[in-house]
Design a protein around this motif. Structure first.
Motif, mmCIF file in Angstrom:
data_model
loop_
_atom_site.group_PDB
_atom_site.id
_atom_site.type_symbol
_atom_site.label_atom_id
_atom_site.label_comp_id
_atom_site.label_asym_id
_atom_site.label_seq_id
_atom_site.Cartn_x
_atom_site.Cartn_y
_atom_site.Cartn_z
ATOM 1 N N CYS A 129 -37.802 19.475 21.450
ATOM 2 C CA CYS A 129 -36.884 18.447 20.950
ATOM 3 C C CYS A 129 -36.022 18.956 19.803
ATOM 4 C CB CYS A 129 -37.660 17.200 20.533
ATOM 5 S SG CYS A 129 -38.180 16.170 21.918
ATOM 6 N N ARG A 130 -36.597 19.783 18.926
ATOM 7 C CA ARG A 130 -35.788 20.330 17.834
ATOM 8 C C ARG A 130 -34.663 21.203 18.372
ATOM 9 N NH1 ARG A 130 -40.804 20.937 15.427
ATOM 10 N NH2 ARG A 130 -40.906 23.156 15.921
ATOM 11 N N THR A 131 -34.993 22.071 19.324
ATOM 12 C CA THR A 131 -33.993 22.990 19.866
ATOM 13 C C THR A 131 -32.904 22.240 20.620
ATOM 14 O OG1 THR A 131 -35.621 24.779 20.041
ATOM 15 C CG2 THR A 131 -33.649 24.951 21.419
ATOM 16 N N LEU A 132 -33.291 21.233 21.389
ATOM 17 C CA LEU A 132 -32.317 20.466 22.168
ATOM 18 C C LEU A 132 -31.699 19.325 21.374
ATOM 19 C CD1 LEU A 132 -34.054 20.291 25.668
ATOM 20 C CD2 LEU A 132 -32.423 21.977 24.792
ATOM 21 N N ARG A 133 -32.105 19.214 20.101
ATOM 22 C CA ARG A 133 -31.546 18.198 19.202
ATOM 23 C C ARG A 133 -31.702 16.797 19.778
ATOM 24 N NH1 ARG A 133 -29.303 22.996 18.721
ATOM 25 N NH2 ARG A 133 -28.591 23.733 16.688
ATOM 26 N N LEU A 134 -32.935 16.511 20.183
ATOM 27 C CA LEU A 134 -33.263 15.197 20.738
ATOM 28 C C LEU A 134 -34.085 14.415 19.723
ATOM 29 C CD1 LEU A 134 -34.319 16.303 24.345
ATOM 30 C CD2 LEU A 134 -32.156 15.238 23.671
ATOM 31 N N THR A 135 -33.685 13.190 19.453
ATOM 32 C CA THR A 135 -34.414 12.310 18.548
ATOM 33 C C THR A 135 -34.530 10.939 19.212
ATOM 34 O OG1 THR A 135 -32.491 11.408 17.382
ATOM 35 C CG2 THR A 135 -33.358 13.533 16.597
ATOM 36 N N ALA A 136 -35.122 10.004 18.486
ATOM 37 C CA ALA A 136 -35.279 8.653 19.036
ATOM 38 C C ALA A 136 -33.937 7.991 19.336
ATOM 39 C CB ALA A 136 -36.090 7.791 18.067
ATOM 40 N N ARG A 137 -32.866 8.503 18.764
ATOM 41 C CA ARG A 137 -31.534 7.950 19.075
ATOM 42 C C ARG A 137 -31.187 8.121 20.551
ATOM 43 N NH1 ARG A 137 -30.367 10.677 14.262
ATOM 44 N NH2 ARG A 137 -29.441 12.386 15.438
ATOM 45 N N GLU A 138 -31.779 9.122 21.192
ATOM 46 C CA GLU A 138 -31.484 9.378 22.605
ATOM 47 C C GLU A 138 -32.285 8.489 23.549
ATOM 48 O OE1 GLU A 138 -29.337 11.628 20.586
ATOM 49 O OE2 GLU A 138 -31.382 12.353 20.357
ATOM 50 N N SER A 139 -33.276 7.769 23.054
ATOM 51 C CA SER A 139 -34.061 6.873 23.910
ATOM 52 C C SER A 139 -33.167 5.837 24.573
ATOM 53 C CB SER A 139 -35.140 6.148 23.089
ATOM 54 O OG SER A 139 -36.264 6.968 22.902
ATOM 55 N N GLY A 140 -33.433 5.594 25.847
ATOM 56 C CA GLY A 140 -32.668 4.617 26.592
ATOM 57 C C GLY A 140 -31.572 5.221 27.439
ATOM 58 N N ALA A 141 -31.240 6.494 27.199
ATOM 59 C CA ALA A 141 -30.264 7.172 28.058
ATOM 60 C C ALA A 141 -30.908 7.424 29.422
ATOM 61 C CB ALA A 141 -29.829 8.482 27.424
ATOM 62 N N ASN A 142 -30.107 7.860 30.378
ATOM 63 C CA ASN A 142 -30.638 8.187 31.695
ATOM 64 C C ASN A 142 -30.094 9.538 32.134
ATOM 65 O OD1 ASN A 142 -30.700 8.159 34.844
ATOM 66 N ND2 ASN A 142 -32.080 6.500 34.228
ATOM 67 N N VAL A 143 -30.954 10.385 32.682
ATOM 68 C CA VAL A 143 -30.587 11.767 32.993
ATOM 69 C C VAL A 143 -29.560 11.886 34.115
ATOM 70 C CG1 VAL A 143 -32.763 12.735 32.158
ATOM 71 C CG2 VAL A 143 -32.562 12.016 34.557
ATOM 72 N N PHE A 144 -29.214 10.776 34.765
ATOM 73 C CA PHE A 144 -28.199 10.825 35.814
ATOM 74 C C PHE A 144 -26.850 10.256 35.368
ATOM 75 C CE2 PHE A 144 -32.248 10.504 38.288
ATOM 76 C CZ PHE A 144 -32.222 11.804 38.772
ATOM 77 N N ALA A 145 -26.769 9.795 34.121
ATOM 78 C CA ALA A 145 -25.530 9.223 33.611
ATOM 79 C C ALA A 145 -24.651 10.307 32.996
ATOM 80 C CB ALA A 145 -25.836 8.153 32.565
ATOM 81 N N ARG A 146 -23.358 10.273 33.285
ATOM 82 C CA ARG A 146 -22.456 11.302 32.757
ATOM 83 C C ARG A 146 -22.434 11.299 31.236
ATOM 84 N NH1 ARG A 146 -19.154 15.027 34.104
ATOM 85 N NH2 ARG A 146 -19.518 14.689 36.322
ATOM 86 N N THR A 147 -22.591 10.157 30.612
ATOM 87 C CA THR A 147 -22.548 10.070 29.152
ATOM 88 C C THR A 147 -23.895 10.370 28.498
ATOM 89 O OG1 THR A 147 -23.001 7.694 29.297
ATOM 90 C CG2 THR A 147 -20.683 8.375 29.204
ATOM 91 N N SER A 148 -24.910 10.700 29.284
ATOM 92 C CA SER A 148 -26.243 10.950 28.738
ATOM 93 C C SER A 148 -26.262 12.221 27.889
ATOM 94 C CB SER A 148 -27.255 11.083 29.880
ATOM 95 O OG SER A 148 -28.535 11.418 29.375
#
Length: 200
Positions: A129-148
């Motif tokens: 998560c640190r390397t990919l810069r993922l935090t709780a702000r990303e929760s709720g996105a979907n891996v098939f959405a262009r804006t994800s």
């Protein structure tokens, strides 16, 4: 890899995610996490996962019921759920099964496929998560959405699949719900009960 999966590729990946958590955790091995970043992408091949079985699993966040934080677990397969743990790091999970059933898969490690990442940059859920810069702000996105902020794309399944109990939990710790590629140096923990054949 400048966008989410489309067409036949998306349907194949959806078929992986629309399985119960135990099957989805195994089926995700070898597929790719793609994080759009600075006009390009950071890419890692998934090599270690853990299944969490929803409301019947005392180690799962869904076990304590539906909350605003855990809402993505009840979403459509491919929903992103990121949480902060031990006051130290974030963990990436993907919702699986079907909407309304809160099974999920924890992504424990991935093998970098882009030269800009060190070989161990995605080893372990916190480092991933640190390397990919993922935090709780990303929760709720979907891996098939262009804006994800995170996409799932197809990759090569492992030749073998290792199976062991889950790591670093107190409840139902003995359940053999951790799956990994025993031939990958990026796996975070080497504790195996057995190795199996094809990862498909």
């Amino acid at each position: 890899m400048t966008g989410p999966a489309r067409g036949a590729e998306r349907r194949r990946l959806e078929a992986v995610l629309e399985r119960p958590a135990l099957e989805a955790a195994r089926g995700l091995l070898g597929h790719l996490l793609v994080r759009p970043y600075r006009g390009g992408a950071l890419v890692g091949r998934i090599v270690e996962t853990e299944a969490y079985l929803g409301e019947a699993d005392p180690a799962a966040h869904a076990f304590r019921g539906r909350t605003a934080r855990t809402e993505p677990l009840w979403g459509p397969p491919g929903s992103v759920y990121v949480y902060f743990i031990y006051g130290m790091h974030h963990c990436l999970n993907l919702a699986v099964d079907r909407p309304g059933v809160p099974g999920c898969v924890l992504i424990r490690a991935a093998e970098p496929t882009t030269a800009r990442l060190a070989p161990d940059a995605l080893r372990g859920p916190g480092r991933l998560c640190r390397t990919l810069r993922l935090t709780a702000r990303e929760s709720g996105a979907n891996v098939f959405a262009r804006t994800s902020p995170l996409w799932l794309r197809e990759g090569a399944p492992p030749a073998r699949v290792g199976v062991s109990p889950r790591v670093g939990i107190r409840h139902a710790a003995e359940w053999p719900l951790r799956f990994y590629d025993p031939d990958s140096a990026a796996v975070s923990v080497r504790v195996s009960h057995r190795d199996r054949g094809s990862g498909t």
